[in-house]
Design a protein around this motif. Structure first.
Motif, PDB file in Angstrom:
ATOM      1  N   MET A   1      -4.272  63.044  33.990  1.00  0.00           N
ATOM      2  CA  MET A   1      -3.270  64.082  33.835  1.00  0.00           C
ATOM      3  C   MET A   1      -3.410  64.762  32.471  1.00  0.00           C
ATOM      4  O   MET A   1      -3.839  64.137  31.506  1.00  0.00           O
ATOM      5  N   ARG A   2      -3.016  66.013  32.418  1.00  0.00           N
ATOM      6  CA  ARG A   2      -3.091  66.743  31.159  1.00  0.00           C
ATOM      7  C   ARG A   2      -1.688  67.147  30.709  1.00  0.00           C
ATOM      8  O   ARG A   2      -0.919  67.729  31.476  1.00  0.00           O
ATOM      9  N   TYR A   3      -1.372  66.813  29.464  1.00  0.00           N
ATOM     10  CA  TYR A   3      -0.043  67.032  28.914  1.00  0.00           C
ATOM     11  C   TYR A   3      -0.079  68.056  27.779  1.00  0.00           C
ATOM     12  O   TYR A   3      -1.062  68.126  27.036  1.00  0.00           O
ATOM     13  N   LEU A   4       1.025  68.784  27.642  1.00  0.00           N
ATOM     14  CA  LEU A   4       1.244  69.627  26.472  1.00  0.00           C
ATOM     15  C   LEU A   4       2.468  69.091  25.749  1.00  0.00           C
ATOM     16  O   LEU A   4       3.567  69.041  26.315  1.00  0.00           O
ATOM     17  N   LEU A   5       2.290  68.677  24.502  1.00  0.00           N
ATOM     18  CA  LEU A   5       3.403  68.201  23.684  1.00  0.00           C
ATOM     19  C   LEU A   5       3.803  69.293  22.708  1.00  0.00           C
ATOM     20  O   LEU A   5       2.977  69.757  21.916  1.00  0.00           O
ATOM     21  N   VAL A   6       5.070  69.711  22.759  1.00  0.00           N
ATOM     22  CA  VAL A   6       5.600  70.725  21.839  1.00  0.00           C
ATOM     23  C   VAL A   6       6.578  70.011  20.919  1.00  0.00           C
ATOM     24  O   VAL A   6       7.714  69.717  21.294  1.00  0.00           O
ATOM     25  N   GLU A   7       6.121  69.704  19.702  1.00  0.00           N
ATOM     26  CA  GLU A   7       6.880  68.865  18.778  1.00  0.00           C
ATOM     27  C   GLU A   7       6.454  69.176  17.344  1.00  0.00           C
ATOM     28  O   GLU A   7       5.264  69.166  17.035  1.00  0.00           O
ATOM     29  N   ASP A   8       7.431  69.458  16.458  1.00  0.00           N
ATOM     30  CA  ASP A   8       7.086  69.829  15.088  1.00  0.00           C
ATOM     31  C   ASP A   8       7.029  68.642  14.137  1.00  0.00           C
ATOM     32  O   ASP A   8       6.562  68.779  13.008  1.00  0.00           O
ATOM     33  N   GLU A 158      -6.453  59.663  39.982  1.00  0.00           N
ATOM     34  CA  GLU A 158      -5.111  60.237  40.054  1.00  0.00           C
ATOM     35  C   GLU A 158      -5.177  61.737  40.318  1.00  0.00           C
ATOM     36  O   GLU A 158      -4.416  62.278  41.135  1.00  0.00           O
ATOM     37  N   VAL A 159      -6.102  62.420  39.659  1.00  0.00           N
ATOM     38  CA  VAL A 159      -6.272  63.854  39.891  1.00  0.00           C
ATOM     39  C   VAL A 159      -6.706  64.105  41.329  1.00  0.00           C
ATOM     40  O   VAL A 159      -6.143  64.961  42.032  1.00  0.00           O
ATOM     41  N   PHE A 160      -7.704  63.359  41.802  1.00  0.00           N
ATOM     42  CA  PHE A 160      -8.177  63.539  43.169  1.00  0.00           C
ATOM     43  C   PHE A 160      -7.081  63.214  44.183  1.00  0.00           C
ATOM     44  O   PHE A 160      -6.905  63.927  45.183  1.00  0.00           O
ATOM     45  N   ALA A 161      -6.338  62.124  43.942  1.00  0.00           N
ATOM     46  CA  ALA A 161      -5.320  61.687  44.892  1.00  0.00           C
ATOM     47  C   ALA A 161      -4.202  62.710  45.033  1.00  0.00           C
ATOM     48  O   ALA A 161      -3.657  62.909  46.122  1.00  0.00           O
TER      49      ALA A 161
END
Length: 220
Positions: A1-8, A158-161
């Motif tokens: 999985m690919r995540y984007l974290l927006v945190e200062d 997980e991506v394929f599933a």
């Protein structure tokens, strides 16, 4: 999985990113809303972790804008613990809400829960033909056999599933498995797919090569 974290908070961000990478996920970090918009314009994500108070604006307003144009699931991270804050944030479109400070195990569990709800099944396990894949445990069960997967194999499966039957190109797999600054060749994807394919064959789960396009997961 690919995540984007927006945190200062740099220290917190580094800790979260390190934990996600350790678990085999890809993760990018934005310290401001402007950086978050830049990341979202060039990459596809499975989940966004969004702080509320950021240097260039309110994360809740950003969430409202985000919901108007995208369906990307969002977990809000904030120091605010009042019930009214939680209700307001959920009403704005957040999929979940986690109060700082938080335990990494709880963060991971909430991420899995949000992704599970979005993908449909009510349980953690994903049925693949006669095999049962558990992303949380990192195992696949078939017959009387339980097969353990390494982190990268686990995230690839997980991506394929979650896209069973769909053709995924090598570039799409790279985008899902690695952070933007990672230098990964398509040959590396071939190696990971080959390793996973050999492990899955006894379970009746196949990763087909679609010549010139990519790969597709199928089951017997």
């Amino acid at each position: 999985m690919r995540y984007l974290l927006v945190e200062d908070n740099r220290e917190l961000a580094e800790a979260v990113i390190a934990r996600l990478l350790l678990d085999g996920h890809a993760a990018d970090h934005a310290a401001t809303l402007a950086e978050a918009r830049d990341w979202l314009s060039v990459a596809d994500y499975d989940l966004m972790l969004l702080d509320v108070m950021l240097p260039d604006g309110d994360g809740r307003q950003f969430l409202t804008e985000h919901r108007a144009t995208r369906d990307l699931p969002v977990i809000v991270l904030t120091a605010r613990s009042q019930i009214s804050d939680r209700v307001d944030t959920l009403d704005l479109g957040a999929d979940d809400y986690l109060t700082k400070p938080f335990d990494f195990a709880e963060l991971e569990a909430r991420c899995r829960a949000v992704l599970r709800r979005r993908s449909g099944p009510s349980r953690n396990e994903i049925r693949l033909g006669e095999a049962l894949f558990d992303p949380g445990a990192g195992t696949i069960d078939y017959g009387n056999t339980t097969l353990g997967l390494r982190n990268r194999e686990l995230r690839l499966l997980e991506v394929f599933a979650r896209h069973k039957g769909q053709i995924l190109s090598k570039s799409q797999l790279i985008d899902r498995l690695f952070s933007q600054d990672a230098e990964i060749s398509e040959n590396a994807i071939e190696v990971y797919v080959g390793r996973l394919r050999r492990k899955l064959e006894p379970a009746g789960v196949r990763i087909e090569t679609v010549r010139g396009i990519g790969y597709r997961l199928t089951t017997e």
